[in-house]
Structure formats: structure tokens, C-alpha cells
Design an enzyme around this catalytic site. Structure first.
Site, PDB file in Angstrom:
ATOM      1  N   SER A 136       0.848  -1.207   0.000  1.00 49.51           N
ATOM      2  CA  SER A 136       0.000   0.000   0.000  1.00 49.51           C
ATOM      3  C   SER A 136       0.876   1.246   0.000  1.00 49.51           C
ATOM      4  O   SER A 136       2.001   1.221   0.515  1.00 49.51           O
ATOM      5  CB  SER A 136      -0.871   0.008   1.256  1.00 49.51           C
ATOM      6  OG  SER A 136      -1.531   1.243   1.392  1.00 49.51           O
ATOM      7  N   TYR A 149      -1.291   0.028  10.433  1.00 49.81           N
ATOM      8  CA  TYR A 149      -1.465  -0.607   9.113  1.00 49.81           C
ATOM      9  C   TYR A 149      -0.304  -0.209   8.197  1.00 49.81           C
ATOM     10  O   TYR A 149       0.302  -1.068   7.541  1.00 49.81           O
ATOM     11  CB  TYR A 149      -2.801  -0.135   8.530  1.00 49.81           C
ATOM     12  CG  TYR A 149      -3.080  -0.524   7.101  1.00 49.81           C
ATOM     13  CD1 TYR A 149      -3.507  -1.812   6.776  1.00 49.81           C
ATOM     14  CD2 TYR A 149      -2.964   0.408   6.064  1.00 49.81           C
ATOM     15  CE1 TYR A 149      -3.796  -2.160   5.455  1.00 49.81           C
ATOM     16  CE2 TYR A 149      -3.250   0.068   4.752  1.00 49.81           C
ATOM     17  CZ  TYR A 149      -3.664  -1.214   4.447  1.00 49.81           C
ATOM     18  OH  TYR A 149      -3.941  -1.551   3.146  1.00 49.81           O
TER      19      TYR A 149
HETATM   20  N1  LIG Z   1      -8.956  -0.800  -0.858  1.00 45.14           N
HETATM   21  C1  LIG Z   1      -7.950   0.051  -0.780  1.00 45.14           C
HETATM   22  O1  LIG Z   1      -8.120   1.300  -0.877  1.00 45.14           O
HETATM   23  C2  LIG Z   1      -6.542  -0.477  -0.596  1.00 45.14           C
HETATM   24  C3  LIG Z   1      -5.495   0.468  -0.576  1.00 45.14           C
HETATM   25  C4  LIG Z   1      -4.191   0.017  -0.406  1.00 45.14           C
HETATM   26  C5  LIG Z   1      -3.939  -1.334  -0.281  1.00 45.14           C
HETATM   27  N2  LIG Z   1      -4.983  -2.224  -0.298  1.00 45.14           N
HETATM   28  C6  LIG Z   1      -4.649  -3.651  -0.157  1.00 45.14           C
HETATM   29  O2  LIG Z   1      -5.231  -4.359  -1.231  1.00 45.14           O
HETATM   30  C7  LIG Z   1      -5.436  -5.729  -0.832  1.00 45.14           C
HETATM   31  C8  LIG Z   1      -6.827  -6.163  -1.248  1.00 45.14           C
HETATM   32  O3  LIG Z   1      -7.770  -5.475  -0.430  1.00 45.14           O
HETATM   33  P1  LIG Z   1      -9.238  -5.052  -0.913  1.00 45.14           P
HETATM   34  O4  LIG Z   1      -9.247  -3.571  -1.014  1.00 45.14           O
HETATM   35  O5  LIG Z   1      -9.647  -5.880  -2.080  1.00 45.14           O
HETATM   36  O6  LIG Z   1     -10.069  -5.387   0.382  1.00 45.14           O
HETATM   37  P2  LIG Z   1     -11.166  -6.494   0.738  1.00 45.14           P
HETATM   38  O7  LIG Z   1     -12.158  -6.640  -0.377  1.00 45.14           O
HETATM   39  O8  LIG Z   1     -11.668  -6.075   2.085  1.00 45.14           O
HETATM   40  O9  LIG Z   1     -10.329  -7.834   0.843  1.00 45.14           O
HETATM   41  C9  LIG Z   1      -9.506  -8.148   1.918  1.00 45.14           C
HETATM   42  C10 LIG Z   1      -9.440  -9.654   1.943  1.00 45.14           C
HETATM   43  O10 LIG Z   1      -8.468 -10.062   2.899  1.00 45.14           O
HETATM   44  C11 LIG Z   1      -8.962 -11.250   3.465  1.00 45.14           C
HETATM   45  N3  LIG Z   1      -8.370 -11.526   4.772  1.00 45.14           N
HETATM   46  C12 LIG Z   1      -8.310 -10.726   5.857  1.00 45.14           C
HETATM   47  N4  LIG Z   1      -7.739 -11.383   6.877  1.00 45.14           N
HETATM   48  C13 LIG Z   1      -7.440 -12.627   6.417  1.00 45.14           C
HETATM   49  C14 LIG Z   1      -6.854 -13.771   7.002  1.00 45.14           C
HETATM   50  N5  LIG Z   1      -6.457 -13.798   8.286  1.00 45.14           N
HETATM   51  N6  LIG Z   1      -6.684 -14.877   6.231  1.00 45.14           N
HETATM   52  C15 LIG Z   1      -7.089 -14.899   4.962  1.00 45.14           C
HETATM   53  N7  LIG Z   1      -7.668 -13.851   4.340  1.00 45.14           N
HETATM   54  C16 LIG Z   1      -7.840 -12.731   5.073  1.00 45.14           C
HETATM   55  C17 LIG Z   1     -10.453 -11.011   3.621  1.00 45.14           C
HETATM   56  O11 LIG Z   1     -11.074 -12.273   3.769  1.00 45.14           O
HETATM   57  P3  LIG Z   1     -12.458 -12.473   4.572  1.00 45.14           P
HETATM   58  O12 LIG Z   1     -13.499 -12.217   3.532  1.00 45.14           O
HETATM   59  O13 LIG Z   1     -12.361 -13.881   5.040  1.00 45.14           O
HETATM   60  O14 LIG Z   1     -12.467 -11.458   5.685  1.00 45.14           O
HETATM   61  C18 LIG Z   1     -10.764 -10.320   2.313  1.00 45.14           C
HETATM   62  O15 LIG Z   1     -11.128 -11.240   1.327  1.00 45.14           O
HETATM   63  C19 LIG Z   1      -5.178  -5.775   0.664  1.00 45.14           C
HETATM   64  O16 LIG Z   1      -3.864  -6.262   0.903  1.00 45.14           O
HETATM   65  C20 LIG Z   1      -5.240  -4.304   1.079  1.00 45.14           C
HETATM   66  O17 LIG Z   1      -4.465  -4.063   2.243  1.00 45.14           O
HETATM   67  C21 LIG Z   1      -6.272  -1.829  -0.459  1.00 45.14           C
END
Ligand SMILES: NC(=O)c1ccc[n+]([C@@H]2O[C@H](COP(=O)([O-])OP(=O)(O)OC[C@H]3O[C@@H](n4cnc5c(N)ncnc54)[C@H](OP(=O)(O)O)[C@@H]3O)[C@@H](O)[C@H]2O)c1
Length: 244
Positions: A136, A149
Site C-alpha cells: 500500500s 497498518y
Molecule cells: N482498498 C484500498 O483502498 C486499498 C489500498 C491500499 C492497499 N490495499 C490492499 O489491497 C489488498 C486487497 O484489499 P481489498 O481492497 O480488495 O479489500 P477487501 O475486499 O476487504 O479484501 C480483503 C481480503 O483479505 C482477506 N483476509 C483478511 N484477513 C485474512 C486472514 N487472516 N486470512 C485470509 N484472508 C484474510 C479477507 O477475507 P475475509 O473475507 O475472510 O475477511 C478479504 O477477502 C489488501 O492487501 C489491502 O491491504 C487496499
């Protein structure tokens, strides 16, 4: 031979969009996460739409003791691994609650180091393949709003950089993805600026292109590279007074 990609945290909105891109390109997919029933539906849907092979597997990033056996049981062994799982957590709670800051750090950093170390050792032996880690921009500079984070993501970015340095000579590519804002489940409570916010599909297209074009580090949207260049260069004596 068919090529299989393992997606960890495959229920993430970005991961689901990336799965569609990879399936369209003909990769078989192993979708791993905690909500296996939902992932099984996605796997079936991808098989029908794109004529690939796909299956769902249980994986918990926090259950470190299971990671080795989880990876050893994969059939076939993947030639690409995407770590998409992540947790924003509650930063305010993390200021007072040890469980919360541990959960944030272990999900975003320790869990990733654990499973990607196993994947890296395996790919190194085969002498080809790729690893994608979703870090990120929050890891580029600590901010009051999300520094627990951010610090975990900073650690992850450094880990991926070192892994890339190690595996480059062994034919394995490591790609660091640094998203700014993406409209996903993670950010649904936040009021995000539209011009700086990508859709999961847009982020997935950027990631897929990075895999195809053998990139090392990408920002998505690309403008974040320049935003973070400016933010990283603000002197600390000025930065500490800002609320950004
Ligand atoms: N959205 C943003 O603005 C943003 C910005 C910067 C970086 N990111 C990064 O992008 C990546 C994808 O995130 P996203 O935005 O697509 O969010 P998201 O839709 O909330 O997805 C996060 C996923 O992580 C899984 N997860 C959390 N804890 C876990 C664990 N202990 N074991 C296995 N799976 C786990 C969740 O699974 P469950 O469904 O089981 O909870 C969920 O499927 C992440 O690494 C996030 O930090 C996102």
C-alpha cells in the site's frame, strides 16, 4: 503444460477482479481464503465462463502453523502466487488494544512473510514463476490516521524488495503493488476522492499488466507514484504538523 496461479485472500474485491483477468488469459486458479463456500462459487463461475480449472481452498493468514502443510498440499504446485489478503483494522482501537494492533500487523505483515517465504522457496527450485504482493502507499510514509497498518505495509514492501533481489537471479519475478485508494469492502465506510480512487477492475488490470510486462513495483492508480514522491519528500519538521 497448464499454468496454475494461487490467489491468497481470493475473496478480496481486487483479487476477484484479478482472478477474472487471469482466467481470461487461460491460467488455472486456486482460490484460497477463509470463506471457502463463497470461493467455491467463484471457482465454478470462472470454470464455466473461461473454460479453465479452478478450485477453492481454506487458508487463514493468521494461522501460521498451517502454512507449510497448506502449500505442500497444493496440486498442482502454482507457478504464480498472489497475496491479496489484508486488513485495515481499527486504528483508533489499535492505539489502546493490543489484540487489534497485533491483528493488523500479523495479517498484513507476518502472515504474508510466512506464506510467501514458503512460496518463494518452492518457486526458487522450479526456476520460474512470479509472486505478487499487494502492499500500500500507506507503507511509503507513516500517517497519524493509519500508522499501524502503514508500518505493516512498509515492512511488507521491504520484504518484497529483498525477495525480488534474492529471486531475480533464480528466474522468479516479484511484483510489489502499491494501491492508493480502491473502492472495495475495505474502504466502504470511507469517503474517497473519485479522481484518486480506482475500481477493483482498474486495479486488477494494472496488476495483470504488471505481471505480463515484468514490472517490479507499480502504483495503482499510477498518479500515486508522484503523489507519494511528494509526500515522502516533505521534511519531517513540516510533516509532523500536517493532517493528511
Ligand atoms: N482498498 C484500498 O483502498 C486499498 C489500498 C491500499 C492497499 N490495499 C490492499 O489491497 C489488498 C486487497 O484489499 P481489498 O481492497 O480488495 O479489500 P477487501 O475486499 O476487504 O479484501 C480483503 C481480503 O483479505 C482477506 N483476509 C483478511 N484477513 C485474512 C486472514 N487472516 N486470512 C485470509 N484472508 C484474510 C479477507 O477475507 P475475509 O473475507 O475472510 O475477511 C478479504 O477477502 C489488501 O492487501 C489491502 O491491504 C487496499
Amino acid at each position: 503444460m497448464r499454468k496454475s496461479v494461487l490467489i491468497l485472500g481470493a475473496g478480496s474485491d481486487v483479487a476477484r477482479a484479478l482472478a477474472r483477468e487471469l482466467a481470461q488469459a487461460g491460467y488455472d486458479l486456486q482460490l484460497a481464503g477463509r470463506k471457502v463456500e463463497e470461493l467455491a462459487k467463484d471457482a465454478r463461475d470462472l470454470e464455466i465462463r473461461f473454460g479453465i480449472q479452478s478450485r477453492a481452498l481454506y487458508f487463514d493468514a493468521l494461522d501460521l502453523d498451517t502454512h507449510q502443510s497448506f502449500y505442500e498440499a497444493l496440486k498442482p504446485r502454482p507457478m504464480g502466487v498472489v497475496a491479496a489478503f489484508g486488513l485495515l483494522g481499527e486504528e483508533d482501537l489499535a492505539r489502546h488494544n493490543q489484540q487489534e494492533w497485533l491483528r493488523i500487523i500479523h495479517t498484513n505483515y507476518t502472515g504474508c512473510v510466512s506464506i510467501l517465504t514458503i512460496a518463494a522457496n518452492n518457486l526458487e527450485q522450479s526456476g520460474e514463476g512470479f509472486i505478487v504482493g499487494i502492499s500500500s502507499v500507506a507503507g511509503d510514509r507513516g500517517r497519524a490516521a493509519n500508522y499501524v497498518y502503514g508500518s505493516a505495509k512498509a515492512g511488507l514492501s521491504a520484504f518484497l524488495s529483498g525477495l525480488r533481489n534474492r529471486l531475480h537471479k533464480r528466474g522468479v519475478r516479484v511484483i510489489t503493488v502499491k494501491p492508493g485508494f480502491i473502492k472495495t469492502k475495505m474502504t466502504r465506510e470511507l469517503d474517497l476522492p473519485p479522481r484518486l480512487t480506482a475500481s477493483p477492475e482498474e486495479a486488477a488490470t494494472d496488476i495483470f499488466r504488471a505481471i505480463s510486462k515484468r514490472k517490479d513495483v507499480i502504483y495503482t492508480r499510477w498518479i500515486w507514484r508522484w503523489i507519494m514522491l511528494v509526500i515522502r519528500n516533505i521534511p519531517e519538521r513540516v510533516f509532523k504538523r500536517l493532517s493528511i
